[in-house]
Enzyme design. Sequence first.
Site: not given
Length: 309
Positions: A161, A213, A290
């Site tokens: 990520r 998320s 994130e």
Amino acid sequence: MNTFSQALLSAYTTFQLGGPCRQLVECASPDELIQTVQKFKRENTPFLLIGGGSNIVVSDHGLDTAVIRYFSSSPLVERQGNDVTVSASSILDDLAIFCVDEGLQGLNYTTGIPGTVGGAVVGNAGAWGKQVGDVLKSAVIIDDQGNTKTVSADYFGFTYRHSRLKETNEIIASVTFALIPSDPVTLAQERAEILKKRAEKHPDLPHEPCAGSFFRNLEPTSKAERRQAAGGFLEDAGAKTFKVGGAYVFEKHANIIIKGPGGSAQNVHDLHLKMMEAVKEKFGLQLVREVRFAGKFDHSLDKTQEGFW
């Protein structure tokens, strides 16, 4: 290319949150993006780049800057052999559909992931143990001086990520992916199954505004060879019952924050801190976001000392 003054950013983010910005410029093609970035650089105009607005929480107070929205409602993509070159403004799921139709395997796991191709590359988005960095061949990027250059996958330093572009001021204009031939029928069946699984545990985005998320999964430890889902720790810490103002944790997935009626960006900010604190207190673990925050927020509840974008 369209330009708007004092545009409300709530109309351009999946959270449906955010006050006005000084100026919003909509760009769809790489050429439009390059022209706009170079113009702002010449004028020393500060700006924020957004795509589909799926990974950002913009302050209720808005932004005292210009905003470039690099977004195309239809995919700007072409096939060259087994390579696919796509404008970073294209919707990621539109690219997934294109690849299914063309019988090309390598990006089907991106099915249903919100946001644009550019955002997916910057955050090395993925699912089911795969990520876009695995199949990226090259990209055209714009550096912090407004110059363009073509770089290979190694340039991005992809990790889970993450890419180096999260730390630099470089912007992705277009991307080329190296894919492999596959059966379109099989790919379509796989896509349908992925959509079914996502529908079982993800919100209906237009009616339950969110950013997907909120926190990264945790890296493997000596006790677990696989990444551990942040949602599991959040659920065990009781996060599914958490609510701040009009923001609340999604009942089917503890790693998703929903903006409910009357919800504000500050509510989302405060709720995410409450979630982080609960996991830290119960497990001694520090969750990593994130999702980005942009603009001014009241940080009085922030115990992480991490700061915000």
